[in-house]
Design a protein around this motif. Structure first.
Motif, PDB file in Angstrom:
ATOM      1  N   ALA A 102      21.997 -86.990 -51.768  1.00 30.75           N
ATOM      2  CA  ALA A 102      20.701 -87.021 -52.448  1.00 30.75           C
ATOM      3  C   ALA A 102      20.808 -87.971 -53.629  1.00 30.75           C
ATOM      4  N   ALA A 103      19.673 -88.589 -53.998  1.00 29.97           N
ATOM      5  CA  ALA A 103      19.686 -89.560 -55.089  1.00 29.97           C
ATOM      6  C   ALA A 103      18.332 -89.575 -55.780  1.00 29.97           C
ATOM      7  N   ILE A 104      18.321 -90.046 -57.033  1.00 29.65           N
ATOM      8  CA  ILE A 104      17.077 -90.173 -57.782  1.00 29.65           C
ATOM      9  C   ILE A 104      17.017 -91.568 -58.403  1.00 29.65           C
ATOM     10  N   GLN A 105      15.804 -92.074 -58.561  1.00 28.94           N
ATOM     11  CA  GLN A 105      15.603 -93.388 -59.142  1.00 28.94           C
ATOM     12  C   GLN A 105      15.737 -93.331 -60.658  1.00 28.94           C
ATOM     13  N   LEU A 106      16.430 -94.319 -61.224  1.00 28.00           N
ATOM     14  CA  LEU A 106      16.511 -94.430 -62.677  1.00 28.00           C
ATOM     15  C   LEU A 106      15.169 -94.903 -63.222  1.00 28.00           C
ATOM     16  N   PRO A 107      14.720 -94.387 -64.358  1.00 30.35           N
ATOM     17  CA  PRO A 107      13.407 -94.793 -64.901  1.00 30.35           C
ATOM     18  C   PRO A 107      13.444 -96.239 -65.394  1.00 30.35           C
ATOM     19  N   PRO A 108      12.411 -97.037 -65.049  1.00 29.50           N
ATOM     20  CA  PRO A 108      12.374 -98.425 -65.531  1.00 29.50           C
ATOM     21  C   PRO A 108      12.011 -98.490 -67.010  1.00 29.50           C
ATOM     22  N   SER A 109      12.578 -99.451 -67.711  1.00 28.05           N
ATOM     23  CA  SER A 109      12.263 -99.630 -69.130  1.00 28.05           C
ATOM     24  C   SER A 109      10.931-100.372 -69.272  1.00 28.05           C
ATOM     25  N   GLU A 110      10.343-100.297 -70.465  1.00 27.45           N
ATOM     26  CA  GLU A 110       9.086-100.998 -70.719  1.00 27.45           C
ATOM     27  C   GLU A 110       9.274-102.510 -70.632  1.00 27.45           C
ATOM     28  N   ALA A 111      10.438-103.007 -71.065  1.00 17.58           N
ATOM     29  CA  ALA A 111      10.714-104.446 -70.985  1.00 17.58           C
ATOM     30  C   ALA A 111      10.771-104.909 -69.536  1.00 17.58           C
ATOM     31  N   LEU A 112      11.377-104.096 -68.660  1.00 15.28           N
ATOM     32  CA  LEU A 112      11.441-104.434 -67.239  1.00 15.28           C
ATOM     33  C   LEU A 112      10.040-104.441 -66.617  1.00 15.28           C
ATOM     34  N   LYS A 113       9.206-103.463 -66.978  1.00 18.52           N
ATOM     35  CA  LYS A 113       7.836-103.405 -66.442  1.00 18.52           C
ATOM     36  C   LYS A 113       7.034-104.636 -66.853  1.00 18.52           C
ATOM     37  N   LYS A 114       7.187-105.039 -68.123  1.00 16.23           N
ATOM     38  CA  LYS A 114       6.420-106.178 -68.610  1.00 16.23           C
ATOM     39  C   LYS A 114       6.839-107.473 -67.922  1.00 16.23           C
ATOM     40  N   LYS A 115       8.145-107.644 -67.699  1.00 14.16           N
ATOM     41  CA  LYS A 115       8.632-108.905 -67.143  1.00 14.16           C
ATOM     42  C   LYS A 115       8.481-108.976 -65.632  1.00 14.16           C
ATOM     43  N   TYR A 116       8.785-107.871 -64.927  1.00 17.75           N
ATOM     44  CA  TYR A 116       8.825-107.910 -63.466  1.00 17.75           C
ATOM     45  C   TYR A 116       7.751-107.059 -62.789  1.00 17.75           C
ATOM     46  N   GLY A 117       7.033-106.236 -63.545  1.00 16.49           N
ATOM     47  CA  GLY A 117       6.056-105.358 -62.942  1.00 16.49           C
ATOM     48  C   GLY A 117       6.684-104.033 -62.542  1.00 16.49           C
ATOM     49  N   VAL A 118       5.981-103.304 -61.688  1.00 15.35           N
ATOM     50  CA  VAL A 118       6.436-101.984 -61.236  1.00 15.35           C
ATOM     51  C   VAL A 118       6.502-101.970 -59.717  1.00 15.35           C
ATOM     52  N   THR A 119       7.624-101.529 -59.190  1.00 16.37           N
ATOM     53  CA  THR A 119       7.786-101.357 -57.746  1.00 16.37           C
ATOM     54  C   THR A 119       7.916 -99.871 -57.448  1.00 16.37           C
ATOM     55  N   LYS A 120       7.013 -99.346 -56.643  1.00 18.03           N
ATOM     56  CA  LYS A 120       7.125 -97.976 -56.158  1.00 18.03           C
ATOM     57  C   LYS A 120       7.887 -98.022 -54.841  1.00 18.03           C
ATOM     58  N   PHE A 121       8.951 -97.235 -54.728  1.00 17.72           N
ATOM     59  CA  PHE A 121       9.757 -97.360 -53.521  1.00 17.72           C
ATOM     60  C   PHE A 121      10.378 -96.035 -53.104  1.00 17.72           C
ATOM     61  N   ARG A 122      10.673 -95.964 -51.815  1.00 11.02           N
ATOM     62  CA  ARG A 122      11.510 -94.926 -51.227  1.00 11.02           C
ATOM     63  C   ARG A 122      12.502 -95.620 -50.314  1.00 11.02           C
ATOM     64  N   ASN A 123      13.748 -95.226 -50.414  1.00 11.93           N
ATOM     65  CA  ASN A 123      14.787 -95.822 -49.576  1.00 11.93           C
ATOM     66  C   ASN A 123      15.687 -94.688 -49.100  1.00 11.93           C
ATOM     67  N   ILE A 124      15.510 -94.272 -47.857  1.00 14.73           N
ATOM     68  CA  ILE A 124      16.196 -93.102 -47.315  1.00 14.73           C
ATOM     69  C   ILE A 124      17.100 -93.538 -46.164  1.00 14.73           C
ATOM     70  N   ASN A 125      18.350 -93.121 -46.210  1.00 12.55           N
ATOM     71  CA  ASN A 125      19.301 -93.418 -45.138  1.00 12.55           C
ATOM     72  C   ASN A 125      20.037 -92.142 -44.741  1.00 12.55           C
ATOM     73  N   ILE A 126      20.100 -91.886 -43.456  1.00 12.86           N
ATOM     74  CA  ILE A 126      20.895 -90.784 -42.915  1.00 12.86           C
ATOM     75  C   ILE A 126      21.897 -91.392 -41.934  1.00 12.86           C
ATOM     76  N   ASN A 127      23.181 -91.268 -42.239  1.00 15.28           N
ATOM     77  CA  ASN A 127      24.209 -91.926 -41.432  1.00 15.28           C
ATOM     78  C   ASN A 127      25.256 -90.939 -40.942  1.00 15.28           C
ATOM     79  N   ILE A 128      25.676 -91.123 -39.708  1.00 13.03           N
ATOM     80  CA  ILE A 128      26.867 -90.463 -39.180  1.00 13.03           C
ATOM     81  C   ILE A 128      27.836 -91.575 -38.803  1.00 13.03           C
ATOM     82  N   GLN A 129      28.891 -91.722 -39.593  1.00 10.19           N
ATOM     83  CA  GLN A 129      29.855 -92.802 -39.431  1.00 10.19           C
ATOM     84  C   GLN A 129      31.074 -92.263 -38.702  1.00 10.19           C
TER      85      GLN A 129
END
Length: 342
Positions: A102-129
């Motif tokens: 399980a994982a959680i997204q780190l909160p973006p800083s205000e400086a990052l939002k101003k320069k690059y915008g905001v990306t809403k994302f989900r990235n889910i992987n289930i692996n059997i190696q």
């Protein structure tokens, strides 16, 4: 986001309980005979850890990016979109043969939002190696990108005050199944990437894989830079599109071993067919095309009896050809983790 992970954890735990019950069914074989058969199945070059519990904190930096080029040589400039990504932290647990992450997204800083915008994302992987067969389910959903090579299209753009040119309406959705096969019993992808076992000596293998994937591209009026709209007429009219691909890929992997330190590069390339259905501003189109696919991954790690750690980098792309345009969807994954067995 939290609800999605709770649902995934419920499914994984349910599968784990089913696997444990299956393992606890009484066997008619004598214990000594059963243990002998189990040992005979383990290759001489592979060492199985007797520890059944594993804990592994990890930091992950996942990115889905878009690269567009013109299929008509000498026409149209390339342009690229990147997401604004702060990174992800998580935890992996192993109980017997079952992995739960399980994982959680780190909160973006205000400086990052101003320069690059905001990306809403989900990235889910289930692996059997596994040692010979590995499979993985993936789901990626990214909305909101910025134009990374903006200077050639907006030479007077003031990035210090405005940040990068942003396209909050662009959305990429990907989901599917990857299935891979290893043909050398002395080479273990499990030992290399999951570190669920240990490979004693250097060895490699020819690799074969199949990928079934669904992709959706949602565009907005700012997808094609203004100076390129006449050179990308079909892409400039794109509102959204659905693309289903079947890809077969081939490659090779090799694990270099120096005592308990291991380094493993893997390269795979392939192609297949792609069913396309997309909506433009003036019409709807249906087509069958031929995508290309490539992935490269590498890991450097230490795999001790109790302590283990590794650094993993994976890059993957496949194409979506639309008339004069070639869209490359890149998925990059950088991960560092360390853990203990007990």
């Amino acid at each position: 986001m939290a609800g999605t992970f709770k649902y995934i954890l419920f499914i994984v735990v349910l599968l784990a309980n089913t696997a444990v019950l299956a393992q606890e069914e009484p066997s008619k074989e004598k214990p000594a005979k059963k243990e002998k058969k189990k040992k005979e199945k383990i290759p001489e070059n592979i060492e199985i850890f007797p520890k059944i519990f594993l804990v592994r904190p990890r930091f992950v930096y996942p990115i889905v990016s878009i690269n567009v080029s013109n299929r008509l040589f000498g026409k149209g400039e390339k342009f690229s979109y990147m997401p604004a990504m702060p990174g992800v932290v998580g935890l992996s647990l192993k109980i017997k043969k079952v992995y739960v992450s399980a994982a959680i997204q780190l909160p973006p800083s205000e400086a990052l939002k101003k320069k690059y915008g905001v990306t809403k994302f989900r990235n889910i992987n289930i692996n059997i190696q596994g040692r010979y067969v590995n499979w993985g389910l993936f789901y990626r959903d990214y909305k909101g990108f910025y134009l990374s090579n903006y200077k050639r299209y907006y030479p007077d753009w003031n990035v210090d005050s405005l940040g990068y040119p942003k396209s909050p309406g662009i959305r990429i959705i990907e989901g599917g199944l990857n299935l891979g096969f290893n043909f050398n019993k002395n080479f273990s992808m499990n030992a290399a990437f999951a570190q669920g076992e240990r490979q004693k000596k250097s060895a490699g293998s020819f690799l074969l894989g199949l990928s079934e994937r669904y992709q959706r591209v949602e565009a907005d009026t700012g997808f094609v830079p203004p100076s390129q709209s006449d050179l990308y007429p079909n892409l400039n009219k794109l509102k959204y599109g659905d693309f289903i691909s079947t890809i077969i890929y081939l490659g090779f992997g090799y694990q270099f071993i120096i005592k308990k330190v291991h380094f493993t590069p893997v390269v795979l390339v392939g192609s297949g067919f792609q069913i396309q259905s997309y909506q433009q501003t003036d019409k709807k189109r249906f087509w069958i095309n031929v995508p290309t696919y490539a992935t490269a991954k590498a890991q450097l790690g230490y795999n001790g009896d109790h302590f283990f750690a590794n650094l993993i980098y994976i890059t993957e792309f496949n194409t979506i050809p639309i008339k004069e345009s070639r869209i490359r969807l890149f998925s990059n994954w950088l991960e560092f983790g360390m853990g203990l067995r007990f």
